[in-house]
Design a protein around this motif. Sequence first.
Motif, PDB file in Angstrom:
ATOM      1  N   VAL A  38      22.893-142.068  39.891  1.00  0.00           N
ATOM      2  CA  VAL A  38      21.597-141.402  40.054  1.00  0.00           C
ATOM      3  C   VAL A  38      21.514-140.340  38.972  1.00  0.00           C
ATOM      4  N   PRO A  39      20.334-140.104  38.375  1.00  0.00           N
ATOM      5  CA  PRO A  39      20.220-139.023  37.389  1.00  0.00           C
ATOM      6  C   PRO A  39      20.793-137.725  37.947  1.00  0.00           C
ATOM      7  N   LEU A  40      21.563-137.013  37.132  1.00  0.00           N
ATOM      8  CA  LEU A  40      22.285-135.833  37.617  1.00  0.00           C
ATOM      9  C   LEU A  40      21.362-134.772  38.201  1.00  0.00           C
ATOM     10  N   GLU A  41      20.204-134.548  37.572  1.00  0.00           N
ATOM     11  CA  GLU A  41      19.310-133.502  38.070  1.00  0.00           C
ATOM     12  C   GLU A  41      18.746-133.864  39.451  1.00  0.00           C
ATOM     13  N   ILE A  42      18.532-135.169  39.691  1.00  0.00           N
ATOM     14  CA  ILE A  42      18.040-135.599  41.006  1.00  0.00           C
ATOM     15  C   ILE A  42      19.156-135.482  42.041  1.00  0.00           C
ATOM     16  N   LEU A  43      20.350-135.875  41.643  1.00  0.00           N
ATOM     17  CA  LEU A  43      21.494-135.793  42.554  1.00  0.00           C
ATOM     18  C   LEU A  43      21.771-134.337  42.934  1.00  0.00           C
ATOM     19  N   GLU A  44      21.676-133.441  41.950  1.00  0.00           N
ATOM     20  CA  GLU A  44      21.899-132.022  42.243  1.00  0.00           C
ATOM     21  C   GLU A  44      20.862-131.501  43.230  1.00  0.00           C
ATOM     22  N   GLU A  45      19.602-131.904  43.055  1.00  0.00           N
ATOM     23  CA  GLU A  45      18.541-131.458  43.975  1.00  0.00           C
ATOM     24  C   GLU A  45      18.783-131.990  45.385  1.00  0.00           C
ATOM     25  N   ILE A  46      19.275-133.211  45.483  1.00  0.00           N
ATOM     26  CA  ILE A  46      19.608-133.766  46.802  1.00  0.00           C
ATOM     27  C   ILE A  46      20.706-132.934  47.453  1.00  0.00           C
ATOM     28  N   PHE A  47      21.746-132.626  46.682  1.00  0.00           N
ATOM     29  CA  PHE A  47      22.866-131.847  47.221  1.00  0.00           C
ATOM     30  C   PHE A  47      22.423-130.446  47.643  1.00  0.00           C
ATOM     31  N   LEU A  48      21.453-129.889  46.910  1.00  0.00           N
ATOM     32  CA  LEU A  48      20.969-128.550  47.248  1.00  0.00           C
ATOM     33  C   LEU A  48      20.227-128.529  48.579  1.00  0.00           C
ATOM     34  N   ASN A  49      19.824-129.674  49.045  1.00  0.00           N
ATOM     35  CA  ASN A  49      19.096-129.758  50.307  1.00  0.00           C
ATOM     36  C   ASN A  49      19.955-130.301  51.446  1.00  0.00           C
ATOM     37  N   LEU A  50      21.245-130.443  51.193  1.00  0.00           N
ATOM     38  CA  LEU A  50      22.183-130.870  52.227  1.00  0.00           C
ATOM     39  C   LEU A  50      23.022-129.683  52.685  1.00  0.00           C
ATOM     40  N   PRO A  51      23.562-129.732  53.895  1.00  0.00           N
ATOM     41  CA  PRO A  51      24.469-128.666  54.339  1.00  0.00           C
ATOM     42  C   PRO A  51      25.646-128.550  53.370  1.00  0.00           C
ATOM     43  N   PRO A  52      26.034-127.333  52.983  1.00  0.00           N
ATOM     44  CA  PRO A  52      27.085-127.157  51.965  1.00  0.00           C
ATOM     45  C   PRO A  52      28.421-127.781  52.340  1.00  0.00           C
ATOM     46  N   HIS A  53      28.796-127.737  53.611  1.00  0.00           N
ATOM     47  CA  HIS A  53      30.070-128.318  54.009  1.00  0.00           C
ATOM     48  C   HIS A  53      30.052-129.846  53.850  1.00  0.00           C
ATOM     49  N   GLN A  54      28.875-130.430  54.021  1.00  0.00           N
ATOM     50  CA  GLN A  54      28.756-131.887  53.860  1.00  0.00           C
ATOM     51  C   GLN A  54      28.914-132.274  52.390  1.00  0.00           C
ATOM     52  N   VAL A  55      28.395-131.454  51.498  1.00  0.00           N
ATOM     53  CA  VAL A  55      28.524-131.716  50.062  1.00  0.00           C
ATOM     54  C   VAL A  55      29.993-131.731  49.659  1.00  0.00           C
ATOM     55  N   VAL A  56      30.766-130.751  50.156  1.00  0.00           N
ATOM     56  CA  VAL A  56      32.167-130.632  49.784  1.00  0.00           C
ATOM     57  C   VAL A  56      33.039-131.667  50.489  1.00  0.00           C
ATOM     58  N   SER A  57      32.813-131.856  51.780  1.00  0.00           N
ATOM     59  CA  SER A  57      33.700-132.706  52.579  1.00  0.00           C
ATOM     60  C   SER A  57      33.388-134.195  52.468  1.00  0.00           C
ATOM     61  N   ASN A  58      32.120-134.541  52.230  1.00  0.00           N
ATOM     62  CA  ASN A  58      31.728-135.957  52.241  1.00  0.00           C
ATOM     63  C   ASN A  58      31.180-136.461  50.898  1.00  0.00           C
ATOM     64  N   CYS A  59      30.152-135.788  50.387  1.00  0.00           N
ATOM     65  CA  CYS A  59      29.463-136.298  49.200  1.00  0.00           C
ATOM     66  C   CYS A  59      30.384-136.440  47.996  1.00  0.00           C
ATOM     67  N   ARG A  60      31.263-135.476  47.784  1.00  0.00           N
ATOM     68  CA  ARG A  60      32.095-135.521  46.581  1.00  0.00           C
ATOM     69  C   ARG A  60      33.144-136.624  46.633  1.00  0.00           C
ATOM     70  N   LEU A  61      33.306-137.272  47.781  1.00  0.00           N
ATOM     71  CA  LEU A  61      34.281-138.358  47.896  1.00  0.00           C
ATOM     72  C   LEU A  61      33.688-139.736  47.589  1.00  0.00           C
ATOM     73  N   VAL A  62      32.391-139.796  47.389  1.00  0.00           N
ATOM     74  CA  VAL A  62      31.721-141.083  47.204  1.00  0.00           C
ATOM     75  C   VAL A  62      32.114-141.739  45.880  1.00  0.00           C
ATOM     76  N   CYS A  63      32.029-140.994  44.791  1.00  0.00           N
ATOM     77  CA  CYS A  63      32.375-141.543  43.474  1.00  0.00           C
ATOM     78  C   CYS A  63      32.579-140.400  42.502  1.00  0.00           C
ATOM     79  N   HIS A  64      32.988-140.732  41.275  1.00  0.00           N
ATOM     80  CA  HIS A  64      33.278-139.699  40.287  1.00  0.00           C
ATOM     81  C   HIS A  64      32.038-138.899  39.915  1.00  0.00           C
ATOM     82  N   GLN A  65      30.899-139.579  39.807  1.00  0.00           N
ATOM     83  CA  GLN A  65      29.678-138.881  39.429  1.00  0.00           C
ATOM     84  C   GLN A  65      29.294-137.859  40.497  1.00  0.00           C
TER      85      GLN A  65
END
Length: 281
Positions: A38-65
């Motif tokens: 996904v384009p990085l700027e769009i992915l960052e905006e998605i992460f900014l609208n998710l709970p912070p603990h979910q970004v660290v604990s779940n989202c970052r495990l999906v893939c390298h990007q």
Amino acid sequence: MKRKAMGAAYSSGSASSRNVSSAAGPSASHSQEHLFTVPLEILEEIFLNLPPHQVVSNCRLVCHQWAEVADSESLWRERCRREGYRPRDASKIPKDWRLFYFLCRKRRNLLKNPRGEHGMKNWQILENGGDNWIAEGVMVPHPNETVKKNFVTSYGMCRKSQLINLEAEGYNPSFMDHFQPDIKISDWYAPRWDCGSEYEICVELLNQRKKPIQKFAPQTVYFEQWNDQKWNQMTYVFQNYGPGVRYIRFIHGGKDTQFWAGWYGIRITDSCVEICPAGDT
């Protein structure tokens, strides 16, 4: 509800991220990366609208990007901006915006009933000399106008304490050992104008066995009779205290120096213990 531990929120998870993609082999890893591109700027905006603990604990495990965006300075700097977390000294830029964000988000007074609004609740009485501790309305206005009550000592030594369990407050051992965030101590005290008094404080950082690692214990403060009865603030910041801190023991107290029956001793209120970002105390 069980408080989420700070270490769990902040863990880098880099090994886990690699294992997710490598377990199924190279072809699976390649297709996974392609699937979640996904384009990085769009992915960052998605992460900014998710709970912070979910970004660290779940989202970052999906893939390298996703891990790259979840770990990026720009993501956490923008999150701080949107949620109003900024350095108290604008000239001091945080070295780690993600750590700064989570410490700001969890920052609070770890002492319970610091102003005596609930009597002596949450405090362990160590000494109750003279006519004992009491809690009453402030005699003179406090610099913080929301402070309306204080603890008052008597003609015998009065001392009270609280023990803070850091893990129970959400700061797990690995986090405390690795990052050693600043620990700020603050206490307000004032004498009566018509009676001499004394004030003392001792704060200890303790290990798992409740043995001291570091201690703050300044000299006793004395006030003469016929003073200006103004409020004074005692502050101290523990830094670079090493690994092993699991508890904080906060002790303070005092008495009057003329042995008058009643409550003519030192007044104490708005005590505070905070876990803070480095240099933001």
